[in-house]
Design a protein around this motif. Structure first.
Motif, PDB file in Angstrom:
ATOM      1  N   ILE A  76       0.837  -1.204   0.000  1.00  0.00           N
ATOM      2  CA  ILE A  76       0.000   0.000   0.000  1.00  0.00           C
ATOM      3  C   ILE A  76       0.870   1.251   0.000  1.00  0.00           C
ATOM      4  N   SER A  77       1.944   1.229   0.798  1.00  0.00           N
ATOM      5  CA  SER A  77       2.803   2.407   0.872  1.00  0.00           C
ATOM      6  C   SER A  77       3.497   2.686  -0.453  1.00  0.00           C
ATOM      7  N   LYS A  78       3.963   1.635  -1.121  1.00  0.00           N
ATOM      8  CA  LYS A  78       4.623   1.817  -2.412  1.00  0.00           C
ATOM      9  C   LYS A  78       3.693   2.513  -3.411  1.00  0.00           C
ATOM     10  N   GLU A  79       2.425   2.139  -3.365  1.00  0.00           N
ATOM     11  CA  GLU A  79       1.463   2.721  -4.294  1.00  0.00           C
ATOM     12  C   GLU A  79       1.053   4.124  -3.885  1.00  0.00           C
ATOM     13  N   TRP A  80       0.778   4.322  -2.583  1.00  0.00           N
ATOM     14  CA  TRP A  80       0.118   5.550  -2.150  1.00  0.00           C
ATOM     15  C   TRP A  80       1.047   6.641  -1.637  1.00  0.00           C
ATOM     16  N   SER A  81       2.172   6.290  -1.022  1.00  0.00           N
ATOM     17  CA  SER A  81       3.019   7.331  -0.426  1.00  0.00           C
ATOM     18  C   SER A  81       3.498   8.362  -1.448  1.00  0.00           C
ATOM     19  N   PRO A  82       3.955   7.960  -2.650  1.00  0.00           N
ATOM     20  CA  PRO A  82       4.345   8.989  -3.626  1.00  0.00           C
ATOM     21  C   PRO A  82       3.176   9.875  -4.047  1.00  0.00           C
ATOM     22  N   LYS A  83       1.986   9.292  -4.186  1.00  0.00           N
ATOM     23  CA  LYS A  83       0.808  10.078  -4.551  1.00  0.00           C
ATOM     24  C   LYS A  83       0.475  11.097  -3.471  1.00  0.00           C
ATOM     25  N   GLY A  85       2.557  12.259  -1.101  1.00  0.00           N
ATOM     26  CA  GLY A  85       3.636  13.242  -1.034  1.00  0.00           C
ATOM     27  C   GLY A  85       3.540  14.272  -2.143  1.00  0.00           C
ATOM     28  N   ALA A  86       3.101  13.839  -3.325  1.00  0.00           N
ATOM     29  CA  ALA A  86       2.965  14.761  -4.456  1.00  0.00           C
ATOM     30  C   ALA A  86       1.882  15.803  -4.224  1.00  0.00           C
ATOM     31  N   GLN A  87       0.944  15.507  -3.306  1.00  0.00           N
ATOM     32  CA  GLN A  87      -0.100  16.470  -2.968  1.00  0.00           C
ATOM     33  C   GLN A  87       0.341  17.441  -1.855  1.00  0.00           C
ATOM     34  N   GLY A  88       1.607  17.332  -1.446  1.00  0.00           N
ATOM     35  CA  GLY A  88       2.144  18.253  -0.451  1.00  0.00           C
ATOM     36  C   GLY A  88       2.006  17.800   0.975  1.00  0.00           C
ATOM     37  N   CYS A  89       1.470  16.611   1.170  1.00  0.00           N
ATOM     38  CA  CYS A  89       1.324  16.049   2.518  1.00  0.00           C
ATOM     39  C   CYS A  89       2.551  15.202   2.836  1.00  0.00           C
ATOM     40  N   VAL A  90       3.133  15.378   4.018  1.00  0.00           N
ATOM     41  CA  VAL A  90       4.327  14.626   4.404  1.00  0.00           C
ATOM     42  C   VAL A  90       3.912  13.255   4.927  1.00  0.00           C
ATOM     43  N   VAL A  91       4.469  12.209   4.322  1.00  0.00           N
ATOM     44  CA  VAL A  91       4.172  10.840   4.727  1.00  0.00           C
ATOM     45  C   VAL A  91       5.248  10.343   5.683  1.00  0.00           C
ATOM     46  N   ILE A  92       4.820   9.825   6.830  1.00  0.00           N
ATOM     47  CA  ILE A  92       5.721   9.131   7.750  1.00  0.00           C
ATOM     48  C   ILE A  92       5.316   7.669   7.704  1.00  0.00           C
ATOM     49  N   ASP A  93       6.160   6.855   7.070  1.00  0.00           N
ATOM     50  CA  ASP A  93       5.772   5.492   6.710  1.00  0.00           C
ATOM     51  C   ASP A  93       6.376   4.468   7.659  1.00  0.00           C
ATOM     52  N   ASN A  94       5.527   3.549   8.130  1.00  0.00           N
ATOM     53  CA  ASN A  94       5.962   2.544   9.092  1.00  0.00           C
ATOM     54  C   ASN A  94       6.395   1.233   8.431  1.00  0.00           C
ATOM     55  N   SER A  95       6.238   1.098   7.128  1.00  0.00           N
ATOM     56  CA  SER A  95       6.604  -0.148   6.454  1.00  0.00           C
ATOM     57  C   SER A  95       8.081  -0.119   6.045  1.00  0.00           C
ATOM     58  N   SER A  96       8.502  -1.215   5.412  1.00  0.00           N
ATOM     59  CA  SER A  96       9.892  -1.281   4.924  1.00  0.00           C
ATOM     60  C   SER A  96      10.041  -0.718   3.521  1.00  0.00           C
ATOM     61  N   ALA A  97       8.959  -0.186   2.948  1.00  0.00           N
ATOM     62  CA  ALA A  97       8.950   0.188   1.530  1.00  0.00           C
ATOM     63  C   ALA A  97       9.987   1.235   1.158  1.00  0.00           C
ATOM     64  N   TRP A  98      10.272   2.183   2.046  1.00  0.00           N
ATOM     65  CA  TRP A  98      11.115   3.331   1.694  1.00  0.00           C
ATOM     66  C   TRP A  98      12.379   3.445   2.542  1.00  0.00           C
ATOM     67  N   ARG A  99      12.614   2.506   3.433  1.00  0.00           N
ATOM     68  CA  ARG A  99      13.728   2.649   4.382  1.00  0.00           C
ATOM     69  C   ARG A  99      15.095   2.703   3.716  1.00  0.00           C
ATOM     70  N   PHE A 119      13.817  15.353   3.825  1.00  0.00           N
ATOM     71  CA  PHE A 119      12.516  14.734   3.542  1.00  0.00           C
ATOM     72  C   PHE A 119      11.813  15.326   2.328  1.00  0.00           C
ATOM     73  N   ARG A 120      12.137  16.537   1.933  1.00  0.00           N
ATOM     74  CA  ARG A 120      11.415  17.202   0.858  1.00  0.00           C
ATOM     75  C   ARG A 120      11.653  16.578  -0.522  1.00  0.00           C
ATOM     76  N   LYS A 121      12.677  15.748  -0.659  1.00  0.00           N
ATOM     77  CA  LYS A 121      12.936  15.141  -1.965  1.00  0.00           C
ATOM     78  C   LYS A 121      11.738  14.332  -2.449  1.00  0.00           C
ATOM     79  N   LYS A 122      11.097  13.634  -1.520  1.00  0.00           N
ATOM     80  CA  LYS A 122       9.922  12.845  -1.887  1.00  0.00           C
ATOM     81  C   LYS A 122       8.727  13.095  -0.969  1.00  0.00           C
ATOM     82  N   ASN A 123       8.919  13.945   0.056  1.00  0.00           N
ATOM     83  CA  ASN A 123       7.889  14.180   1.065  1.00  0.00           C
ATOM     84  C   ASN A 123       7.537  12.889   1.809  1.00  0.00           C
ATOM     85  N   ILE A 124       8.545  12.012   1.937  1.00  0.00           N
ATOM     86  CA  ILE A 124       8.369  10.753   2.654  1.00  0.00           C
ATOM     87  C   ILE A 124       9.489  10.612   3.675  1.00  0.00           C
TER      88      ILE A 124
END
Length: 344
Positions: A76-83, A85-99, A119-124
């Motif tokens: 879910i994070s792989k699919e949704w976190s970039p979307k 973040g692109a809307q300007g909301c900062v994502v703090i992700d608990n999965s291993s997807a972006w570590r 964090f601003r590079k991807k907002n994640i």
């Protein structure tokens, strides 16, 4: 200032804990929005003395949301976190997807707060693995004192690290043993009731499991790439709270007494270390608390400049929900974000 917060995976163990911690710590919220899959939409979750209705992630617009606490798994994070973040909301992700993404900070606020600036590079922003989080909280102040060369860690990880299904399986199997019912294995590879399983996550080509690899990679990314670390991750029949037996080899001399004094003053650490019956912390005592507890501090007589420690923490809190909320607090405390509603 108050912030609009969304929680993805709000009906899960960690999502519910995030809601509890936001309320406990008086986080400055203007609105809390619990989100989950469409099949969970309409359920209610508690936030303090309020009940909040869960909305479907698929239909939510993040354009006016400040922070999204993501706890819905890597897919879910792989699919949704970039979307998001692109809307300007900062994502703090608990999965291993972006570590392990070089453009995504991996943060434990007590350990590497300055890394949050990227964090601003991807907002994640990534939350580490639960077993790594408590480990690096204990290692950081000792590394600053005597420089760590090598770490050997064996984990004793609770079933809540495998989610609600893991907790349910331990409960059902334990009940089955007592009433002489058949013991069914579903979530874990072997029976967990009255047993231990030296296997968490998938096996890799070198014989280590992915859980063990995560501890190596994340410690290097957050603390020091020069540190050598080997881990054995074990699932134990405990509902909440991860424990770790840690042996550390340092470049410089450090005594057990020095380590106790350092750890007593270190952020996030709580030393309980009496050389007597019960003079240490177990997962039962750590459950529901925020601290990383450190006990059994002693010199490792098998190596020069060595220490041995026992480290315990609530994996749903410091290992997941609490650390995510602390990252959000760090963003606000360093004035890295402002409420979007206020800016508008």
């Amino acid at each position: 200032m108050s912030f609009k917060i969304a929680i993805v995976g709000a009906t899960g163990n960690v999502g519910r804990e995030m809601l509890n911690i936001l309320e406990e710590r008086g986080f400055p919220t203007s609105e809390i929005v619990p989100l989950a899959s469409r099949r969970s939409a309409g359920q209610e979750v508690s936030y303090g003395d309020k009940m909040l209705k869960v909305r479907a992630l698929d239909h939510y617009d993040f354009s006016d949301t400040d922070i999204c606490l993501m706890s819905a798994g890597g897919t879910i994070s792989k699919e949704w976190s970039p979307k998001i973040g692109a809307q300007g909301c900062v994502v703090i992700d608990n999965s291993s997807a972006w570590r392990y993404d070089q453009d995504v900070p991996l943060i434990v606020p007590e350990v590497n707060p300055d890394a949050i600036a990227g964090f601003r590079k991807k907002n994640i922003i990534a939350n580490p693995n639960c077993s790594t989080a408590q480990l690096v909280v204990a290692l950081k102040p000792l590394h600053e004192k005597a420089r760590i060369k090598r770490v050997v860690v064996s984990t004793y990880q609770s079933v809540s690290g495998a989610g609600k299904e893991g907790m349910d399986e331990l409960f059902e199997q334990t009940r089955g043993v007592f009433v002489a019912d058949p013991v069914t294995v579903k979530k874990f590879t072997k029976r967990i009731a009255f047993n231990v399983i030296p296997h968490i996550d998938v096996f890799m080509e070198d014989g280590y499991t992915k859980e063990e690899w995560k501890m190596v990679a994340e410690t290097k990314k957050m603390l020091d790439p020069k540190i050598k670390l080997t881990a054995t991750a074990v699932r134990v029949p405990v509902f909440i709270g991860h424990s770790e037996a840690v042996n550390i080899e340092f470049e410089q001399p450090i005594t057990a007494d020095e380590a106790r004094d350092i750890l007593r003053d270190a952020p996030g650490c709580l030393v309980v270390d009496k050389h007597e019956d019960g003079g240490y912390v177990t997962p039962h005592e750590a459950a529901g608390d925020d601290a990383t507890y450190i006990s059994r501090i002693r010199e490792d007589i098998t190596v020069e400049n060595g220490l041995a420690l026992w480290v315990v923490s609530d994996n749903l809190r410091k290992g997941a929900a609490l650390n995510a909320v602390q990252i959000a607090e760090l963003l606000i405390g360093r004035n890295l974000i402002a409420p979007r509603a206020q800016a508008a």
